[in-house]
Structure formats: C-alpha cells, structure tokens
Design a protein around this motif. Structure first.
Motif, mmCIF file in Angstrom:
data_model
loop_
_atom_site.group_PDB
_atom_site.id
_atom_site.type_symbol
_atom_site.label_atom_id
_atom_site.label_comp_id
_atom_site.label_asym_id
_atom_site.label_seq_id
_atom_site.Cartn_x
_atom_site.Cartn_y
_atom_site.Cartn_z
ATOM 1 N N TRP A 403 23.335 -3.624 -21.237
ATOM 2 C CA TRP A 403 24.566 -2.840 -21.288
ATOM 3 C C TRP A 403 24.696 -2.091 -19.969
ATOM 4 N N THR A 404 25.886 -2.132 -19.372
ATOM 5 C CA THR A 404 26.085 -1.497 -18.074
ATOM 6 C C THR A 404 27.312 -0.597 -18.101
ATOM 7 N N VAL A 466 24.524 9.416 -29.074
ATOM 8 C CA VAL A 466 24.616 7.956 -28.975
ATOM 9 C C VAL A 466 25.616 7.474 -30.028
ATOM 10 N N THR A 467 26.671 6.819 -29.609
ATOM 11 C CA THR A 467 27.649 6.262 -30.558
ATOM 12 C C THR A 467 28.045 4.862 -30.112
ATOM 13 N N SER A 472 35.938 -1.608 -29.890
ATOM 14 C CA SER A 472 36.056 -1.733 -28.432
ATOM 15 C C SER A 472 34.808 -2.333 -27.803
ATOM 16 N N GLY A 473 33.695 -2.347 -28.578
ATOM 17 C CA GLY A 473 32.432 -2.854 -28.035
ATOM 18 C C GLY A 473 31.829 -1.929 -27.005
ATOM 19 N N VAL A 474 32.159 -0.624 -27.066
ATOM 20 C CA VAL A 474 31.666 0.343 -26.084
ATOM 21 C C VAL A 474 30.534 1.165 -26.696
ATOM 22 N N LEU A 475 29.432 1.264 -25.968
ATOM 23 C CA LEU A 475 28.299 2.090 -26.356
ATOM 24 C C LEU A 475 28.344 3.358 -25.508
ATOM 25 N N LEU A 495 29.184 2.277 -21.784
ATOM 26 C CA LEU A 495 28.492 1.035 -21.477
ATOM 27 C C LEU A 495 29.080 -0.122 -22.259
ATOM 28 N N THR A 496 29.189 -1.258 -21.590
ATOM 29 C CA THR A 496 29.617 -2.479 -22.272
ATOM 30 C C THR A 496 28.537 -3.533 -22.086
#
Length: 598
Positions: A403-404, A466-467, A472-475, A495-496
């Motif tokens: 994840w970046t 942390v969620t 959206s697939g976003v961390l 992060l995606t």
C-alpha cells in the motif's frame, strides 16, 4: 664459566659460581640477611628473594637463554656503541650499566676511556644527571673480551657544588654528600673444590598438608556450590619456611563437566554442576601435588522471576507460554504454578525443560498466576492476568500486499504479509535514510489493529488511527513521523493498494476434487511463496514456491507429502478458477480452486 668466591661491600656479599649467584645483604645494618639467589641446575631455573618473600622454579626449555649467558665485549665494540654494553650476570651489573643510562642523565656528561696493560683492559664510563648524581663504572675484560671484574660508584653532590646543566660537580676535590659502591671480581673455572652449595630446600614446598577448597558464601570444606568460582587455601605445608606457597593452585580436574575452567584463556575454575570429582592442587610445574575430592552441590534458590515482557492479557480459549527463571541459574529450576481463579485462567502445563508455564483463558475476568520454587516454596513470582472475550478474526486477505501514499514531504509504503507481520518504509524529502518500522497486526470485528510496533531509530511512532474504506479502497493511517527538520509531526496517510498481475492470485484459494470432496487450501503470498493445507481440520500442512508470468502458473518447489506433483495447471481467462492435477498414493485427482471471499 665460574667465578671467584665473593666480593664485599658495605651492603653485604655476592658469591658467583658456575650457573649460580648468591647475594646476601644487610638492609638495616643487622646480621639478618636478605637473600637473592639465582641458579640453573638439571634443566630448571631457581630464584629466591627473601626480601619480597618469594621463590620460583621454572623449566628451562631447549634453546632458551637465562641470566648466566656469557658476556663478552671488545674495546672496538665499546668505541662503536657505548650503550651496547649489556650483561646478565648479577644485580651488580644491572646497576652498573643501567643506572648511568637513567632518563635524567645529561647527555654531554657521558664519557668513556679504555686502558690496556697487555693482560687485560679497563673500560671507564662516567656520567652525570640533573638530580645531582654522578655515576662511575669500571669494567675489566680479558683480551678475549670476557668480563672479569667491575666497580660502581654512585655519588650524590651538594646543591652548591653541582652544575645541573653540565651534569658534573663544580669542584671534584670536595667530598660528595654520599657515596654508594659495589665491587666484584670473578675468574673462569669450576666451582672451587669443597665450596658449599647453597641449600634451596627451606624455600620450596616439598609436601602439602591440609587443603581447603571452597566457594564464597559456602563454608563447608571440600563442598562447593555450583555456579561459583573455586578458591584454594593451603592450611599446612612443609617446610614451613617455603616461599613459593602462593604459586600453588588447581592444576587439573578429573571431571571437567563438574568443575571446569571459566574459559580456555583463564586459569580460574568454576563449579558447574552437582557431582563429585578429584581436584589436583600443585605448583605450576606439577612437581609437588595433592589430590582433593570435591563435591559440588546445587545452590538453594534466591528468587523466582517471571519474564517482565510476558503478555498479561489473553482471550478466552487463547493459550500463552509464560517464561520463568529461578535464580541463581544453577539452582533447581523445578516450580509449581497455580492460578488464583481456575475458572478464569487455567494452568495447563509446567514445562520444566524449557522453564515455561502454559496457561489458557477460560472466561472473561482477572486472575493471578503464581510460580513457586519446589526447592524453597518461600521463593515465588506472580503475574496479574486479564482474560478478555474471544475476538472474531476476519479474513484479512484483502490487506496482503503493498500500500502506498504520498503527502507533501512523505512517500509511505506499507507492506502486509499473510502471517500477520508487516513493515513500513517512509521516504522523507531531503533525507537520505528513510523512516522505518516493523509490526504485527490483526483483523478483528472489521477493524485493523497493530498488535506490536517497533521502530529501531524511533522514526515512526505507533499509529493512533487505522481505518479502511472498502468502497474507495483507501487505507487511512495516522501516526507521528520524523520530518525533514528532525521534528515529529502528525501525518495522515492515505494509502491505496499497489496493483500487479499477481494481485488476483494473492490470498486464499479453496479447491475440491472431481467428487466435490477432500478440500485443499492454497495460500499465495508475496515474493513467490505459499502454503498448502489439507486433511482433517486442515491440520496437514506444506509449503511451495510458485511463478506466474504471461498467464502461466507454475510450481517450482512443492514441499507437501500428502498431495504432490501439481500438473496440467490452468488459470481461467477471467482469473476466477485454477485447475490442476494432483497425485497421492491412490492415484491422480483433478482439482478446481476458487478464490475465497474477503
């Protein structure tokens, strides 16, 4: 080479014979001699010094030289190198030649003169120092260069009658404040017939009597405690006048697993484990020895410790290993373990071999674990533990991968592995070395939690939030990070997940044979590694290494004994199924695998 009987000075006498020197001096003007004796005989070198109360006997190895080496020098050698006049015959010569070379000698004051009368020649050496001392040494040699006799004078001059810069008295006709002198004469030949031989026996131990071998804090004679260094006290020996008793120590042990050296470079011995063995006490050459039977006992415990890093919280049904230690480490490590409330925390086992207490959470609540020494029940350690409700762990396969995310000065990469470990690297603008950390994580009740966090240089603190947004697939991760000014700042990282041709493959795939039975789980991980599970309750496990390129999946290594030789592997065009042929002891089976739902 042997020497004339003796010389006399105001300090006593010195006698020289072949391979033997005896100095007897009166340090306080009394008739009680101080003796300095040196001799070589039968391959041994002896030295006795009653002033320092010591004596020693050393083995002379082949080819070694000692103080009795013959000293010769020619007049030409004196001219070529004044400082090359060396010797090894007696303390007289040491004083005669080394004192005038003292560090405070005035270099301009050193002079030497050589006179030759046709039978022998004299070398006269004179020097002065900045400390008002002048030295005068006369050495007489035969025509072959062998040293025959010598004189030495050490004169101290008054402050008014001494030129420090010249290193010489102003008026040599005036008497010095003090004068010290030695004279010696010696000739070649054997020891004179009937000359008395010096009696060495009073100064060397000939036999050992009572010996006490002990360890500190344990008073019993010849009974010592494991883990302690051994001490030796020789309580009696003969003759009582011997001066080399301090040289006696442990020189051998019959069973070095019971008592052994601390290391190969050490001469100290240590009690290692309970048992009885023979310890040999002797001089360094092993010429006078005595065997002592020594018993090593196990020390009593002094304390019990529970690993201070031990986890103090566990879930219902969770099993933990709690490490303990009984001190000292040589004491009996056996313990008993109890729980203050077995309905909350149950003690399953005490592993005495590995010093571990195995406990299990039974129901929600608190309980105290007590570890008690069997050898001394008064020595205990306790640990308060909390049992929490059992967590529902979800499928975290969606997290596995890279994840970046990028902010104004931070470029962050989180990597999650399917063994619930991971790492983070954070490149910081204008800083060459990135911030970094490693962690473990869990996915419980739809939440991602970091269970451990370690940043070696403390550049990234443990995240405070942390969620994950599945739509959206976003961390989103929030943490305190070190910026380009060396200060900590709060960073909100979006992060995606990085995409690659392998993304579809990573995670858990479940397959069944053509009879829709005998399920197998395949776990594809980053880095081309994976795991396989099958059998009852999936308790049969193995590993594999795989490659995937241009739509072709291949197994390079397959380490699983029950099913083997994956063959005819096909990945469907929509990448939703994988078919292959597997072999076992009964034959070949066609399997179809589908990706497990996240």
């Amino acid at each position: 080479m042997s020497f004339q009987d003796s010389f006399t000075s105001s300090h006593g006498t010195v006698s020289f014979y072949e391979n033997e020197i005896l100095e007897q001096t009166y340090p306080d003007g009394s008739q009680d001699y101080d003796i300095l004796y040196r001799a070589r005989e039968d391959g041994y070198y002896y030295e006795i010094d009653t002033e320092s109360q010591s004596s020693s006997k050393l083995k002379i190895e082949e080819g070694e030289t000692d103080i009795f080496s013959k000293t010769t020098i020619t007049p030409e050698e004196v001219d070529e190198n004044l400082l090359g006049i060396e010797h090894s015959l007696s303390s007289f010569l040491e004083k005669a030649t080394s004192t005038y070379l003292a560090y405070n000698v005035v270099e301009e004051s050193v002079s030497h003169y050589i006179t030759n009368n046709g039978e022998d020649y004299d070398v006269l050496i004179q020097s002065g120092t900045t400390s008002r001392h002048t030295y005068e040494t006369t050495l007489t040699f035969d025509l072959e260069g062998t040293l025959l006799r010598g004189e030495f004078f050490d004169r101290t001059w008054s402050e008014e009658n001494y030129d420090v810069e010249e290193g010489a008295p102003i008026d040599e006709t005036k008497e010095p404040e003090s004068e010290d002198s030695l004279v010696v004469a010696f000739t070649a030949g054997d020891r004179p017939s009937g000359a008395p031989k010096f009696d060495r026996s009073p100064y060397f131990v000939e036999s050992l009597g009572d010996i006490r071998v002990y360890t500190e804090g344990y008073g019993d004679k010849e009974v010592v405690e494991a883990g302690q260094y051994l001490n030796v006290e020789i309580e009696s020996y003969a003759p009582e006048t011997a001066l080399d008793i301090d040289d006696f120590d442990i020189i051998a042990v019959e069973d070095e697993t019971i008592i052994g050296k601390v290391s190969e470079y050490s001469s100290s011995y240590k009690a290692l484990k309970p048992g009885t063995t023979t310890v040999t006490i002797g001089d360094p050459l092993g010429l006078v020895t005595k065997d002592v039977e020594v018993t090593v006992v196990q020390p009593m415990p002094t304390s019990v410790y529970i690993d201070y890093n031990a986890k103090k919280e566990l879930e219902v049904d969770e099993i933990l290993d709690i490490s303990y230690e009984v001190m000292p480490e040589e004491a009996l490590q056996d313990v008993t373990a109890t729980s203050s409330d077995e309905s909350v925390l149950k003690v399953l086992e005490v592993d005495l071999e590995n010093n571990v207490v195995k406990v299990q959470g039974v129901k929600e609540g608190t309980a105290t674990l007590t570890v008690e020494s069997k050898a001394d029940p008064t020595k205990t350690a306790t640990l308060d533990m909390v049992v929490t409700p059992k967590k529902v762990h979800g499928d975290a396969s969606f997290l596995i991968g890279t994840w970046t995310g990028t902010t104004d000065i931070f470029e962050t990469t989180f990597t999650f592995h399917d063994d619930f470990t991971g790492s983070v690297e954070q490149k910081v603008e204008s800083i060459a070395v990135p911030n970094s950390a490693t962690f473990t994580y869990e996915y419980v009740d739809g939440k991602i939690n970091f269970t451990t966090w370690e940043s070696e240089d403390d550049t990234i603190r443990e995240p405070t939030s942390v969620t994950y947004d599945s739509e959206s697939g976003v961390l989103s991760i929030t943490a305190r990070c070190l910026d380009d000014f060396g200060d900590f700042t709060t960073v909100n990282m979006k992060l995606t997940k990085a995409t690659s041709p392998l993304d579809f493959l990573l995670g858990k795939w479940t397959g069944y044979d053509e009879y829709d039975s005998n399920p197998i789980n395949l776990y594809f991980e980053d880095g081309g590694q994976g795991r396989v599970e099958a059998g009852y309750n999936f308790n049969s496990k193995g590993t594999f290494i795989y490659t995937y390129s241009d739509g072709v999946l291949a197994f390079q290594e397959w380490d699983y004994d029950y099913y083997y030789n994956p063959d005819e592997i096909v990945v469907s065009e929509d990448k939703t199924t994988i078919t292959m042929e597997l072999e076992d002891y009964d034959g070949f089976w066609d399997y179809t695998f589908t990706k497990a739902e996240e």
